[in-house]
Motif scaffolding. Structure first.
Motif, PDB file in Angstrom:
ATOM      1  N   SER A 599      66.964  36.633 157.787  1.00 39.80           N
ATOM      2  CA  SER A 599      66.919  37.743 156.828  1.00 39.80           C
ATOM      3  C   SER A 599      67.548  38.981 157.450  1.00 39.80           C
ATOM      4  O   SER A 599      66.959  40.060 157.484  1.00 39.80           O
ATOM      5  CB  SER A 599      65.473  38.034 156.417  1.00 39.80           C
ATOM      6  OG  SER A 599      64.993  36.985 155.630  1.00 39.80           O
ATOM      7  N   GLY A 600      68.748  38.815 157.934  1.00 38.54           N
ATOM      8  CA  GLY A 600      69.474  39.922 158.543  1.00 38.54           C
ATOM      9  C   GLY A 600      70.883  39.437 158.834  1.00 38.54           C
ATOM     10  O   GLY A 600      71.273  38.356 158.397  1.00 38.54           O
ATOM     11  N   VAL A 632      72.420  33.934 148.624  1.00 39.02           N
ATOM     12  CA  VAL A 632      71.159  34.418 148.034  1.00 39.02           C
ATOM     13  C   VAL A 632      70.531  35.503 148.920  1.00 39.02           C
ATOM     14  O   VAL A 632      69.969  36.495 148.424  1.00 39.02           O
ATOM     15  CB  VAL A 632      70.191  33.245 147.706  1.00 39.02           C
ATOM     16  CG1 VAL A 632      69.664  32.563 148.949  1.00 39.02           C
ATOM     17  CG2 VAL A 632      69.029  33.722 146.846  1.00 39.02           C
ATOM     18  N   ILE A 633      70.669  35.381 150.227  1.00 35.39           N
ATOM     19  CA  ILE A 633      70.064  36.390 151.114  1.00 35.39           C
ATOM     20  C   ILE A 633      70.851  37.701 151.056  1.00 35.39           C
ATOM     21  O   ILE A 633      70.281  38.779 150.922  1.00 35.39           O
ATOM     22  CB  ILE A 633      69.995  35.872 152.570  1.00 35.39           C
ATOM     23  CG1 ILE A 633      69.004  34.716 152.679  1.00 35.39           C
ATOM     24  CG2 ILE A 633      69.579  36.997 153.528  1.00 35.39           C
ATOM     25  CD1 ILE A 633      68.900  34.082 154.056  1.00 35.39           C
ATOM     26  N   HIS A 634      72.149  37.602 151.155  1.00 35.82           N
ATOM     27  CA  HIS A 634      72.940  38.830 151.292  1.00 35.82           C
ATOM     28  C   HIS A 634      73.294  39.480 149.966  1.00 35.82           C
ATOM     29  O   HIS A 634      73.525  40.690 149.916  1.00 35.82           O
ATOM     30  CB  HIS A 634      74.183  38.562 152.140  1.00 35.82           C
ATOM     31  CG  HIS A 634      73.836  38.376 153.577  1.00 35.82           C
ATOM     32  ND1 HIS A 634      74.094  39.329 154.532  1.00 35.82           N
ATOM     33  CD2 HIS A 634      73.185  37.374 154.217  1.00 35.82           C
ATOM     34  CE1 HIS A 634      73.626  38.902 155.697  1.00 35.82           C
ATOM     35  NE2 HIS A 634      73.076  37.717 155.531  1.00 35.82           N
ATOM     36  N   ASN A 635      73.344  38.699 148.899  1.00 33.31           N
ATOM     37  CA  ASN A 635      73.688  39.309 147.614  1.00 33.31           C
ATOM     38  C   ASN A 635      72.543  39.262 146.614  1.00 33.31           C
ATOM     39  O   ASN A 635      72.668  39.754 145.489  1.00 33.31           O
ATOM     40  CB  ASN A 635      74.925  38.622 147.006  1.00 33.31           C
ATOM     41  CG  ASN A 635      76.109  38.746 147.952  1.00 33.31           C
ATOM     42  OD1 ASN A 635      76.339  39.807 148.523  1.00 33.31           O
ATOM     43  ND2 ASN A 635      76.837  37.658 148.159  1.00 33.31           N
ATOM     44  N   TRP A 653      58.319  37.228 152.064  1.00 33.50           N
ATOM     45  CA  TRP A 653      59.281  37.931 151.209  1.00 33.50           C
ATOM     46  C   TRP A 653      60.212  36.905 150.587  1.00 33.50           C
ATOM     47  O   TRP A 653      60.227  35.731 150.994  1.00 33.50           O
ATOM     48  CB  TRP A 653      60.063  38.971 152.009  1.00 33.50           C
ATOM     49  CG  TRP A 653      60.903  38.421 153.111  1.00 33.50           C
ATOM     50  CD1 TRP A 653      62.211  38.062 153.060  1.00 33.50           C
ATOM     51  CD2 TRP A 653      60.487  38.152 154.467  1.00 33.50           C
ATOM     52  NE1 TRP A 653      62.646  37.600 154.281  1.00 33.50           N
ATOM     53  CE2 TRP A 653      61.613  37.644 155.161  1.00 33.50           C
ATOM     54  CE3 TRP A 653      59.286  38.293 155.161  1.00 33.50           C
ATOM     55  CZ2 TRP A 653      61.559  37.267 156.510  1.00 33.50           C
ATOM     56  CZ3 TRP A 653      59.244  37.920 156.504  1.00 33.50           C
ATOM     57  CH2 TRP A 653      60.364  37.418 157.162  1.00 33.50           C
ATOM     58  N   SER A 654      60.959  37.310 149.588  1.00 35.30           N
ATOM     59  CA  SER A 654      61.876  36.353 148.962  1.00 35.30           C
ATOM     60  C   SER A 654      63.142  37.052 148.506  1.00 35.30           C
ATOM     61  O   SER A 654      63.174  38.282 148.358  1.00 35.30           O
ATOM     62  CB  SER A 654      61.202  35.677 147.770  1.00 35.30           C
ATOM     63  OG  SER A 654      61.089  36.607 146.721  1.00 35.30           O
ATOM     64  N   PHE A 655      64.158  36.236 148.296  1.00 34.73           N
ATOM     65  CA  PHE A 655      65.408  36.728 147.711  1.00 34.73           C
ATOM     66  C   PHE A 655      65.631  35.951 146.421  1.00 34.73           C
ATOM     67  O   PHE A 655      65.395  34.746 146.381  1.00 34.73           O
ATOM     68  CB  PHE A 655      66.591  36.468 148.652  1.00 34.73           C
ATOM     69  CG  PHE A 655      66.401  37.105 149.993  1.00 34.73           C
ATOM     70  CD1 PHE A 655      66.696  38.449 150.181  1.00 34.73           C
ATOM     71  CD2 PHE A 655      65.898  36.383 151.070  1.00 34.73           C
ATOM     72  CE1 PHE A 655      66.505  39.056 151.414  1.00 34.73           C
ATOM     73  CE2 PHE A 655      65.699  36.978 152.300  1.00 34.73           C
ATOM     74  CZ  PHE A 655      66.007  38.315 152.475  1.00 34.73           C
ATOM     75  N   VAL A 656      66.100  36.663 145.406  1.00 33.61           N
ATOM     76  CA  VAL A 656      66.400  35.999 144.133  1.00 33.61           C
ATOM     77  C   VAL A 656      67.851  36.325 143.786  1.00 33.61           C
ATOM     78  O   VAL A 656      68.258  37.494 143.833  1.00 33.61           O
ATOM     79  CB  VAL A 656      65.444  36.501 143.021  1.00 33.61           C
ATOM     80  CG1 VAL A 656      65.779  35.835 141.694  1.00 33.61           C
ATOM     81  CG2 VAL A 656      63.992  36.228 143.409  1.00 33.61           C
ATOM     82  N   SER A 657      68.617  35.285 143.462  1.00 31.87           N
ATOM     83  CA  SER A 657      70.040  35.502 143.158  1.00 31.87           C
ATOM     84  C   SER A 657      70.168  36.368 141.904  1.00 31.87           C
ATOM     85  O   SER A 657      69.273  36.379 141.048  1.00 31.87           O
ATOM     86  CB  SER A 657      70.739  34.166 142.945  1.00 31.87           C
ATOM     87  OG  SER A 657      70.156  33.512 141.835  1.00 31.87           O
ATOM     88  N   PRO A 658      71.286  37.099 141.757  1.00 28.00           N
ATOM     89  CA  PRO A 658      71.422  37.999 140.611  1.00 28.00           C
ATOM     90  C   PRO A 658      71.246  37.279 139.269  1.00 28.00           C
ATOM     91  O   PRO A 658      70.717  37.849 138.314  1.00 28.00           O
ATOM     92  CB  PRO A 658      72.847  38.553 140.761  1.00 28.00           C
ATOM     93  CG  PRO A 658      73.155  38.433 142.226  1.00 28.00           C
ATOM     94  CD  PRO A 658      72.398  37.233 142.710  1.00 28.00           C
TER      95      PRO A 658
END
Ligand code: DGJ
Length: 730
Positions: A599-600, A632-635, A653-658
């Protein structure tokens, strides 16, 4: 129209994608603040400018207009010494020796797009992405012309502000204080103040407390934005959570001394001020000269702190970071610092690179120690020529061999510094910042170069050019390892010495810009003893910044979580390092170290040659995951699910695609429990879509995942982690 002028009520209304900001030309042409918050249709909000208190002791402009007092009104850009007793945005020392300042509206201009800030980093926008209002004001007595700039973004709930002061008089004047933004909230009685405090190895820890009467503030007077405080504050409603409630963020695009304050007055209103720290600042303006403040970014979300963060993340990714690396996938790097410290030669670096290539790593970064007599932190800074006793065959040969392995090559510089024990300091002692007659404080055996001087910058550019032109270098880590003291410049007259702090920062920007103009493909990573200069201004030049020298995965939960309050993960340098960890001696699984660093801007910082075969396999897997999840992480949008401070047991934590069809959840156990089953409620999914959990094959609706929760396996041990990937099946 994103910016309207209601001529009847003399109100300006500025709408971003999801916010409205209103101000009014009030009595005597003073600018009054009306409203900032969720988008609203009205313009007739004049009632908000007045407080209910009408004490006769409050100064009036004239007794013929008894209802107007600057002490009782919400002012748009507060001035010093003429009846507004709250904090001032502007204070001008006139030739008379008095600092009375008083500006009134003169005219305005509304235009498409966003103007640049001369010589300073700022967010940028195409013509159709933003609209700008310029309000020209004048102080009739001092002759200062003050232009307030406001830009609203069509695609983000964000706006920016900055101020330009021009001396339109015949006499010199001095700016004592000129803030980038000033916002008077008419009712702040249920608001909290959030800021990010820190230290070396402990950067950006959020702290939240109710706004109290009087002033709460954070600041830096170290010459850099600093580990201690970030140039960021948020105000949020008492009931604001991660995903609900009002949250305002104020962020200064500046790398030097700053002040961010919120002052609650006796009427329950609050004034937020953000700008260059007035302590250590006095700027002389000769007739005809202008001064431009740094830019302030302001965001509002009714979806809590998470909503506020996501607006900032999108804005910074799309409208602050620039150049080819803005959208290009960043290379996985291995940095030799924690692998070798100063003890390396070309053989060790080549061996490290060879193993790295075999594992799927894409770049070798050679850190501190490759130049001059730099074999420890005691000497060599400033002597930027290759130490060929260490790198036999020279830099060109080394980079060729590393490139032949299929790896890019990156290099470390600390341009702004000079070691006391260096040829440069012996030749040019006056190039270091110093105050006449006073001993220079020393930190890490080094002094700070006077970046306000063009000759110093020319020297540094020449040194860097010499290195970059003679080897194939894709990346530069730009370090900065001490604060500024005895801040004086040998070239400036006494009356301008108080300008050095800011001139230093402008000089730094000039050098960074020059470097990127000459080497547009270069990937810069900012650094300052870890994350001591992690600010939006640096992001304009370096799309990634080393987040902290503390590389322990569990410590990084706090640091990265706090940093994410205002910075996107695509900006946070995060590396897998050795165990026991060099900073805190903790041992954590390699998988957890990888999951957290993912996550970085991902990389490694350890001797890869010491890994077992099994660990090497894990590294290969991590590198593959990096590519698989990059998008998904970076955008994607970040949703903070469990704060590491909640009970110090778990963090997620989570990432969700646009398009909301993909999500990636990271779950880390800080302290395991017996047979503890946990249902993690996700956020940001489409409730009507069905998602397949990759690891288990389970298919659940977005609604179920967000309301019932995702089942996390039982009995996870201390410091273990899971990455859970979900994809829409419909
Ligand atoms: C401080 C940085 O934060 C480290 O990563 C490393 O580059 C050292 N400086 C080198 O001196």
């Amino acid at each position: 129209m994103p910016i309207q002028f209601d001529a009847e009520n003399r109100v300006f209304k500025l709408d971003s994608a999801s916010t409205s900001y209103l101000l009014q030309i009030g009595p005597f042409d003073y600018l009054l603040h009306l409203y900032y918050g969720a988008k609203i249709p009205d313009t007739d909000l004049g009632y908000l400018a007045y407080t209910c208190r009408h004490a006769s002791v409050c100064p009036r402009v004239t007794m013929d207009e008894p209802y107007f007092s600057k002490d009782l009104h919400r002012m748009e850009y507060s001035c010093n010494g003429c009846g507004d007793f709250r904090g001032s945005a502007l204070s001008i020392l006139r030739a008379s020796g008095t600092a009375d300042t008083d500006i009134k509206y003169v005219s305005h201009r509304i235009s498409r797009g966003k103007p640049r800030l001369p010589g300073q980093p700022a967010t940028y926008a195409a013509e159709d992405e933003a609209d700008t209002l310029e309000l020209l004001c004048r102080d009739e007595v001092s002759g200062a012309e003050v232009t307030l700039f406001y830009t609203v973004f069509a695609n983000h709930g964000a706006m920016t502000r900055h101020t330009v002061v021009r001396n339109a008089s015949e006499q010199p004047m001095e700016l004592q204080r000129v803030m980038s933004t000033c916002v008077d909230f008419h009712d702040a009685r249920d608001m909290d103040f959030i800021h990010l405090w820190g230290n070396w190895g402990r950067e950006r820890t959020p702290e939240r407390a109710p706004l109290l009467h009087g002033t709460q503030s954070v600041a830096s007077k170290r010459g850099c934005s600093s580990h201690a405080h970030n140039p960021f504050v948020a105000l949020c409603s008492h009931d604001a959570t991660e995903e609900s409630g009002d949250a305002y963020g104020f962020h200064l695009v500046y790398s030097g001394n700053f002040l961010a304050s919120a002052e609650m007055d006796s009427d329950g209103g609050a004034r937020v001020l953000l700008g260059i720290n007035p302590e250590g600042f006095l700027w002389r303006l000769e007739p005809g000269e202008s001064f431009c403040t740094p830019e302030a970014v302001m965001v509002y979300s009714d979806q809590g702190l998470g909503g506020m963060s996501r607006i900032l993340h999108r804005l910074y990714r799309n409208n602050l970071c620039r150049g080819p690396w803005k959208n290009r996938e960043r290379p996985i790097l291995v940095n030799n610092w924690e692998a070798t410290y100063f003890d390396f030669d070309e053989k060790k670096l080549y061996e490290l690179a060879k193993t790295a290539a075999d594992l799927g790593i894409e770049m070798l970064v050679m850190d501190d120690g490759w130049f001059g007599a730099r074999n420890s932190e005691r000497a060599g800074l400033g002597d930027w020529y290759v130490n060929e006793n260490k790198l036999r065959g020279g830099l060109g040969r080394l980079t060729e061999r590393i490139n032949a392995l299929g790896l890019k090559f990156g290099i470390w510089f600390e341009p702004e510094m000079v070691s006391r024990d260096s040829e440069l300091f012996r030749r040019h002692p006056d190039w270091a910042l110093q105050a006449p007659g006073r001993q220079m404080s020393i930190a890490r055996h080094q002094y700070v170069l006077d970046m306000s001087r063009a000759d110093v910058r020319d020297y540094l550019f020449g040194c860097m050019k010499q290195v970059l032109d003679h080897a194939n270098i894709a990346y530069v880590k730009w370090d900065f390892n001490r604060s500024l003291t005895e801040v004086g410049s040998a070239l400036l007259e006494a009356g301008r010495q108080q300008e050095v702090f800011h001139r230093y920062v402008l000089g730094l920007y000039e050098l960074l810009e020059r470097l990127l103009t000459a080497y547009p493909d270069l990937l810069l990573e900012g650094c300052a003893s870890g994350g001591g200069r992690f600010d939006p201004a640096m992001l304009y030049y370096s799309p990634q910044i080393w987040t902290s020298d503390d590389t322990d995965a569990i410590e990084r939960l706090d640091i990265q979580y706090g940093t994410s309050l205002c910075y996107p993960v695509s900006s946070m340098g995060a590396h897998v390092s050795a165990c026991p960890n060099h900073q805190v001696r903790r041992t954590t699984p390699l998988k957890t170290r990888g999951d957290v660093a993912l996550s970085g801007t991902f990389g490694y910082e350890l001797d890869l040659g010491k890994l077992t075969d099994e660990e090497k396999e894990e590294v290969r897997r991590q590198c593959a995951d990096y590519h698989k999840y990059y998008n998904v992480i970076h955008n994607g949008d970040l949703y903070r699910l469990i704060s590491p401070w909640k009970d110090r047991a778990r963090c997620a934590w989570s990432f969700v695609s646009p398009d909301r069809r993909e999500a990636l959840v990271t779950y880390v156990v800080m302290r395991g429990g017996v047979y503890e089953r946990h249902y993690l409620r996700l956020c940001g999914l489409d409730p009507t879509l069905r998602y397949r959990v990759e690891s288990s094959g389970q298919v659940l609706s977005g609604a179920a995942l967000m309301n019932a929760g995702l089942c996390i396996p039982e009995n996870l041990r201390d410091f273990t982690s899971r990455i859970i990937h979900l994809k829409a099946v419909d």
